[in-house]
Design an enzyme around this catalytic site. Structure first.
Site, PDB file in Angstrom:
ATOM      1  N   SER A   1     -22.239  67.235  -5.841  1.00  0.00           N
ATOM      2  CA  SER A   1     -21.825  67.090  -4.445  1.00  0.00           C
ATOM      3  C   SER A   1     -22.212  68.335  -3.660  1.00  0.00           C
ATOM      4  O   SER A   1     -21.685  69.433  -3.889  1.00  0.00           O
ATOM      5  CB  SER A   1     -20.323  66.860  -4.343  1.00  0.00           C
ATOM      6  OG  SER A   1     -19.958  66.970  -2.977  1.00  0.00           O
TER       7      SER A   1
ATOM      8  N   HIS B   1     -25.524  64.127  -4.221  1.00  0.00           N
ATOM      9  CA  HIS B   1     -24.398  63.432  -3.589  1.00  0.00           C
ATOM     10  C   HIS B   1     -24.119  64.095  -2.244  1.00  0.00           C
ATOM     11  O   HIS B   1     -23.833  65.295  -2.169  1.00  0.00           O
ATOM     12  CB  HIS B   1     -23.165  63.509  -4.493  1.00  0.00           C
ATOM     13  CG  HIS B   1     -21.997  62.714  -4.012  1.00  0.00           C
ATOM     14  ND1 HIS B   1     -21.871  61.359  -4.248  1.00  0.00           N
ATOM     15  CD2 HIS B   1     -20.898  63.078  -3.316  1.00  0.00           C
ATOM     16  CE1 HIS B   1     -20.736  60.922  -3.710  1.00  0.00           C
ATOM     17  NE2 HIS B   1     -20.119  61.954  -3.128  1.00  0.00           N
TER      18      HIS B   1
ATOM     19  N   ASP C   1     -21.800  63.976   1.183  1.00  0.00           N
ATOM     20  CA  ASP C   1     -20.521  63.484   1.711  1.00  0.00           C
ATOM     21  C   ASP C   1     -20.498  63.549   3.225  1.00  0.00           C
ATOM     22  O   ASP C   1     -20.522  64.634   3.807  1.00  0.00           O
ATOM     23  CB  ASP C   1     -19.384  64.348   1.156  1.00  0.00           C
ATOM     24  CG  ASP C   1     -19.145  64.088  -0.315  1.00  0.00           C
ATOM     25  OD1 ASP C   1     -18.841  62.938  -0.669  1.00  0.00           O
ATOM     26  OD2 ASP C   1     -19.285  65.039  -1.113  1.00  0.00           O
TER      27      ASP C   1
ATOM     28  N   MET D   1     -18.351  62.841   6.540  1.00  0.00           N
ATOM     29  CA  MET D   1     -16.954  62.645   6.973  1.00  0.00           C
ATOM     30  C   MET D   1     -16.876  62.684   8.494  1.00  0.00           C
ATOM     31  O   MET D   1     -17.492  63.562   9.116  1.00  0.00           O
ATOM     32  CB  MET D   1     -16.081  63.759   6.409  1.00  0.00           C
ATOM     33  CG  MET D   1     -16.167  63.886   4.903  1.00  0.00           C
ATOM     34  SD  MET D   1     -15.129  65.241   4.332  1.00  0.00           S
ATOM     35  CE  MET D   1     -15.535  65.249   2.592  1.00  0.00           C
TER      36      MET D   1
ATOM     37  N   HIS E   1     -22.451  59.187   0.493  1.00  0.00           N
ATOM     38  CA  HIS E   1     -21.074  58.679   0.462  1.00  0.00           C
ATOM     39  C   HIS E   1     -20.510  58.762   1.878  1.00  0.00           C
ATOM     40  O   HIS E   1     -20.218  59.861   2.367  1.00  0.00           O
ATOM     41  CB  HIS E   1     -20.279  59.553  -0.523  1.00  0.00           C
ATOM     42  CG  HIS E   1     -18.827  59.221  -0.632  1.00  0.00           C
ATOM     43  ND1 HIS E   1     -17.931  60.040  -1.290  1.00  0.00           N
ATOM     44  CD2 HIS E   1     -18.098  58.166  -0.189  1.00  0.00           C
ATOM     45  CE1 HIS E   1     -16.731  59.505  -1.234  1.00  0.00           C
ATOM     46  NE2 HIS E   1     -16.794  58.368  -0.566  1.00  0.00           N
TER      47      HIS E   1
ATOM     48  N   MET F   1     -17.739  58.520   4.398  1.00  0.00           N
ATOM     49  CA  MET F   1     -16.292  58.473   4.633  1.00  0.00           C
ATOM     50  C   MET F   1     -16.098  58.379   6.132  1.00  0.00           C
ATOM     51  O   MET F   1     -15.622  59.315   6.785  1.00  0.00           O
ATOM     52  CB  MET F   1     -15.638  59.728   4.030  1.00  0.00           C
ATOM     53  CG  MET F   1     -15.524  59.634   2.518  1.00  0.00           C
ATOM     54  SD  MET F   1     -15.299  61.241   1.749  1.00  0.00           S
ATOM     55  CE  MET F   1     -17.004  61.736   1.628  1.00  0.00           C
TER      56      MET F   1
ATOM     57  N   MET G   1     -12.576  56.785  -6.243  1.00  0.00           N
ATOM     58  CA  MET G   1     -12.163  58.107  -5.757  1.00  0.00           C
ATOM     59  C   MET G   1     -11.023  58.596  -6.650  1.00  0.00           C
ATOM     60  O   MET G   1      -9.973  57.961  -6.724  1.00  0.00           O
ATOM     61  CB  MET G   1     -11.655  58.034  -4.313  1.00  0.00           C
ATOM     62  CG  MET G   1     -12.728  57.933  -3.237  1.00  0.00           C
ATOM     63  SD  MET G   1     -14.022  59.193  -3.257  1.00  0.00           S
ATOM     64  CE  MET G   1     -13.089  60.720  -3.249  1.00  0.00           C
TER      65      MET G   1
ATOM     66  N   ASP H   1     -15.568  60.237  -8.425  1.00  0.00           N
ATOM     67  CA  ASP H   1     -15.753  61.339  -7.474  1.00  0.00           C
ATOM     68  C   ASP H   1     -14.414  61.995  -7.169  1.00  0.00           C
ATOM     69  O   ASP H   1     -13.503  61.348  -6.654  1.00  0.00           O
ATOM     70  CB  ASP H   1     -16.382  60.747  -6.200  1.00  0.00           C
ATOM     71  CG  ASP H   1     -16.722  61.799  -5.143  1.00  0.00           C
ATOM     72  OD1 ASP H   1     -16.628  62.994  -5.432  1.00  0.00           O
ATOM     73  OD2 ASP H   1     -17.090  61.372  -4.029  1.00  0.00           O
TER      74      ASP H   1
END
Ligand code: DX5
Ligand code: ZN
Length: 215
Positions: A7, A32, A34, A36, A65, A67, A136, A174
């Site tokens: 990540s 990975h 992320d 958000m 990913h 979010m 998660m 994750d």
């Protein structure tokens, strides 16, 4: 051998190229990333410009990913930015099946992520249509949190559902993944391990990636 997806949330943003090179040259398999939005999760990370920049020098697939609320609004943007695998949250999609189809129509692999409180059974009618399910194992929003032990039972229940339905979906975990719990995770059925702090805060990150990979 597990698929390892470091990540980049835990990478050093002042020297991002160094950490991209590290992943390129390590035993890790994917990047990975992320994303958000400060609405779906109580934090804002980074967005499309960073994905685009990582894509320029990454030699491995980008595992993105999301979010974010209503992720269907950004499927084309993330494809153009370089995503290879696009993962949306079950809790953020009203029409999950349509969103999964839209991701696949853009030539990406589709993943669905579940928050810690969401039972795996909600995916029964879509498990044959997705390439990946992300369990998660912390509440999404921050790196460096403690692993939630009940995640192990969820992985086992998901694995059972995948086998029963002949689904090809891979299981990704994750949050709080490290060298102390990786073996239990793969034994329960995890195929892909995401790790941020365990890799980037280690004194020997390559050794951690190799140990995770062997789990
Ligand atoms: C959390 C993110 C994770 C996070 C994992 O919301 O989805 O990918 O970066 O970080 P660690 O491995 O440090 O828990
Ligand atoms: Zn993540």
């Amino acid at each position: 051998m597990a698929i390892i997806s470091p990540s980049m949330l835990s990478a050093n943003f002042l020297h991002l190229q160094n950490d991209i090179d590290f992943v390129n040259n390590s035993a890790a398999d994917w990047f990975h990333l992320d994303i958000m939005d400060g609405v779906f999760v109580p934090n804002i990370s980074y967005g499309l410009p960073i994905v685009r920049a990582v894509k320029k020098t990454a030699q491995k697939p980008l595992d993105v990913h999301l979010m974010i609320e209503k992720p269907e609004r950004y499927i084309t943007d993330f494809k153009q930015a370089g995503a290879d695998i696009l993962c949306v949250h079950y809790e953020a999609c009203t029409h999950l099946h349509r969103t999964v189809q839209a991701i696949q129509q853009q030539g990406m692999k589709a993943g669905v992520a579940l928050n810690p409180h969401t039972p795996v059974e909600v995916l029964r009618d879509i498990i044959g249509d997705v390439e990946m399910v992300l369990i998660m194992s912390v509440n999404p929003g921050f790196g460096g949190q403690e692993f939630i032990p009940q995640s192990l039972q969820k992985i086992a229940r998901l694995k059972e559902m995948i086998v029963q339905t002949n689904s090809q979906a891979l299981i990704q975990v994750d949050g709080g993944v490290d060298t102390t719990n990786c073996r239990q995770l793969t034994q329960a059925g995890a195929d892909i391990l995401v790790a941020g702090n365990a890799i980037f805060c280690a004194s020997n990150p390559s050794a951690v990636v190799e140990e995770l990979k062997r789990s």
